[in-house]
Write a protein that holds these residues in place. Structure first.
Motif, PDB file in Angstrom:
ATOM      1  N   GLN A  88       0.814  -1.243   0.045  1.00  0.00           N
ATOM      2  CA  GLN A  88      -0.004  -0.123   0.063  1.00  0.00           C
ATOM      3  C   GLN A  88       0.672   1.307  -0.017  1.00  0.00           C
ATOM      4  O   GLN A  88       0.485   2.083  -0.668  1.00  0.00           O
ATOM      5  CB  GLN A  88      -0.981   0.043   1.353  1.00  0.00           C
ATOM      6  N   TRP A  89       2.068   1.066   0.679  1.00  0.00           N
ATOM      7  CA  TRP A  89       2.860   2.322   0.732  1.00  0.00           C
ATOM      8  C   TRP A  89       3.514   2.690  -0.608  1.00  0.00           C
ATOM      9  O   TRP A  89       3.591   3.556  -1.230  1.00  0.00           O
ATOM     10  CB  TRP A  89       4.003   2.204   1.791  1.00  0.00           C
ATOM     11  N   TYR A 122       2.369   1.252  -3.840  1.00  0.00           N
ATOM     12  CA  TYR A 122       1.488   1.363  -4.943  1.00  0.00           C
ATOM     13  C   TYR A 122       0.066   1.947  -4.438  1.00  0.00           C
ATOM     14  O   TYR A 122      -0.532   2.384  -5.766  1.00  0.00           O
ATOM     15  CB  TYR A 122       1.224   0.055  -5.498  1.00  0.00           C
ATOM     16  N   GLY A 123      -0.226   2.287  -3.120  1.00  0.00           N
ATOM     17  CA  GLY A 123      -1.378   2.873  -3.129  1.00  0.00           C
ATOM     18  C   GLY A 123      -2.482   2.081  -2.871  1.00  0.00           C
ATOM     19  O   GLY A 123      -2.109   0.696  -3.315  1.00  0.00           O
ATOM     20  N   ALA A 124      -3.973   2.426  -2.512  1.00  0.00           N
ATOM     21  CA  ALA A 124      -4.895   1.451  -2.638  1.00  0.00           C
ATOM     22  C   ALA A 124      -5.570   1.361  -3.933  1.00  0.00           C
ATOM     23  O   ALA A 124      -6.382   0.419  -4.060  1.00  0.00           O
ATOM     24  CB  ALA A 124      -5.743   2.185  -1.618  1.00  0.00           C
ATOM     25  N   GLN A 129      -5.251  -6.053  -6.850  1.00  0.00           N
ATOM     26  CA  GLN A 129      -5.927  -5.215  -5.622  1.00  0.00           C
ATOM     27  C   GLN A 129      -5.123  -5.749  -4.487  1.00  0.00           C
ATOM     28  O   GLN A 129      -4.790  -6.930  -4.343  1.00  0.00           O
ATOM     29  CB  GLN A 129      -7.414  -5.260  -5.545  1.00  0.00           C
ATOM     30  N   LEU A 130      -5.027  -4.813  -3.431  1.00  0.00           N
ATOM     31  CA  LEU A 130      -4.558  -5.449  -2.390  1.00  0.00           C
ATOM     32  C   LEU A 130      -5.158  -6.444  -1.597  1.00  0.00           C
ATOM     33  O   LEU A 130      -4.457  -7.268  -0.698  1.00  0.00           O
ATOM     34  CB  LEU A 130      -4.375  -4.304  -1.208  1.00  0.00           C
ATOM     35  N   THR A 131      -6.487  -6.663  -1.627  1.00  0.00           N
ATOM     36  CA  THR A 131      -7.402  -7.547  -1.160  1.00  0.00           C
ATOM     37  C   THR A 131      -7.225  -8.873  -1.934  1.00  0.00           C
ATOM     38  O   THR A 131      -7.913  -9.718  -1.620  1.00  0.00           O
ATOM     39  CB  THR A 131      -8.722  -7.109  -0.887  1.00  0.00           C
TER      40      THR A 131
END
Length: 291
Positions: A109-110, A112-114, A214-216
Motif C-alpha cells: 500500500q505504501w 503502490y497505493g490503494a 488489488q491489495l485484497t
C-alpha cells in the motif's frame, strides 16, 4: 463447453496457488498464511515489471517467480525459523505468518497505493481460437500450460530428485532426517522458496487474466486455497491440482445457471459434500501428511 473451459482456466490458477499451500504443509506440517500476501505482491510486481521495466509478459513471469522465491525465503527466516524450537511452533508460526502478511500488504500500500493497478492493453496478444464451438484465448491456453508444467515438474522434483528425497525424509521425521545427514534448514528454506514462487506465478497469471491487481486479492483466494488442499488431501500435490480444477468449474457453472451470488455457496457446498463422502480428501490416505 465454453463454461467448462472457463472453469478449467480459472481452476488452474486456483490449483497453482493451492499447490504452494500443500507443499509447505505436506513437507513441514506448517500452514503459511503469508502465502496470499505473496500472491498479491507478485501481481503488483509483475505489472510494474511490464509497465515500468518494459519487459514483455513472458519475460516478467520468470522474474516474478524469482521475486516470489525471495519473499518465501524471507517469510521462512522471519516468521518460522525463529520459532522452530518452541513447543507451540505450529500455532506460533501460523500467527507469525499472519503478521508478516500484514506487513507485506502495508508495504504494498505504501509503494503502490490503494487503487487498482492493471497491465497495459497490449501486454499479451488477444489471439483467440475456436475449440469445439467455444472461444479460447491464447492467455487461457498459456495459463493451463504453465499450471500443468509447474505441477508436473514439482511432482517429479519431489518424487525423483535428491532434493525431493530430502523433502520426503523431512516430511517423515525431521529428527531422523538430520541424523541421516539431511540439511533440514536448507530443505525447509527451499520448500518455502518453491512454494512462494508457485504462488507468485499464480498471482501474476490471475492479475493478467482479470487485468486487475488489488491489495485484497490474496484474501479473496485464501479460503479457496485452504478448501482445495483439504478436499484434495492435506499435503497432496495431485489432490491440490484436481481440487482447484473442481472448484473453478463449480464456480463458473454456479454463476452461469444460478447467478454470481451463488458462486461461493455452490462451490463450497460441492467441496463440503466431497468431504462428507471421503473425509481424508480425494487423494488423502490414512496419514494426515503426505507429499
Amino acid at each position: 463447453m465454453q463454461q467448462l473451459l472457463n472453469g478449467i482456466f480459472i481452476g488452474s490458477i486456483y490449483a497453482l496457488f493451492a499447490v504452494g499451500f500443500a507443499l509447505v504443509f505436506g513437507i513441514l506440517d506448517r500452514l503459511n498464511l503469508a502465502h496470499p500476501a505473496v500472491f498479491a505482491a507478485s501481481a503488483f510486481i509483475g505489472i510494474e515489471l511490464v509497465t515500468v521495466g518494459g519487459l514483455p509478459f513472458w519475460a516478467a513471469l520468470p522474474a516474478v517467480a524469482v521475486v516470489g522465491a525471495l519473499l518465501g525465503l524471507i517469510v521462512e527466516r522471519v516468521a518460522f525459523r525463529p520459532l522452530k524450537g518452541r513447543p507451540d511452533a505450529h500455532f506460533a508460526g501460523l500467527i507469525s505468518s499472519i503478521a508478516v502478511a500484514g506487513m507485506l500488504i502495508a508495504l504494498l500500500q505504501w509503494r503502490y497505493g490503494a487503487e487498482t493497478r492493471r497491465f497495459p492493453a497490449d501486454a499479451f496478444p488477444a489471439t483467440r481460437f475456436d475449440v469445439l464451438g467455444a472461444q479460447v484465448t491464447l492467455l487461457q491456453v498459456v495459463i493451463v500450460a504453465v499450471c500443468l508444467a509447474l505441477v508436473v515438474g514439482l511432482t517429479w522434483l519431489v518424487a525423483r530428485s535428491r532434493l525431493g528425497r530430502g523433502m520426503r525424509a523431512v516430511a517423515e521425521n525431521p529428527t531422523a532426517a538430520r541424523v541421516l545427514g539431511v540439511n533440514v534448514d536448507r530443505v525447509t528454506a527451499t520448500t518455502f522458496a518453491i512454494s512462494a514462487a508457485l504462488g507468485a506465478v499464480a498471482g501474476a497469471l490471475f492479475a493478467m487474466n482479470v487485468n486487475s491487481a488489488q491489495l485484497t486479492m490474496g484474501s479473496a483466494i485464501e479460503l479457496k486455497g485452504l478448501a482445495i488442499i483439504v478436499v484434495g488431501g492435506m499435503g497432496s500435490l495431485p489432490g491440490a491440482l484436481v481440487g482447484g480444477l473442481l472448484l473453478g468449474v463449480a464456480e463458473v457453472f454456479a454463476v452461469q445457471y444460478l447467478g454470481s451470488a451463488w458462486r461461493d455457496l455452490i462451490a463450497f457446498a460441492l467441496l463440503f459434500g466431497i468431504l462428507l463422502l471421503r473425509p481424508q480428501g480425494l487423494f488423502g490416505g490414512r496419514r494426515a501428511r503426505q507429499v
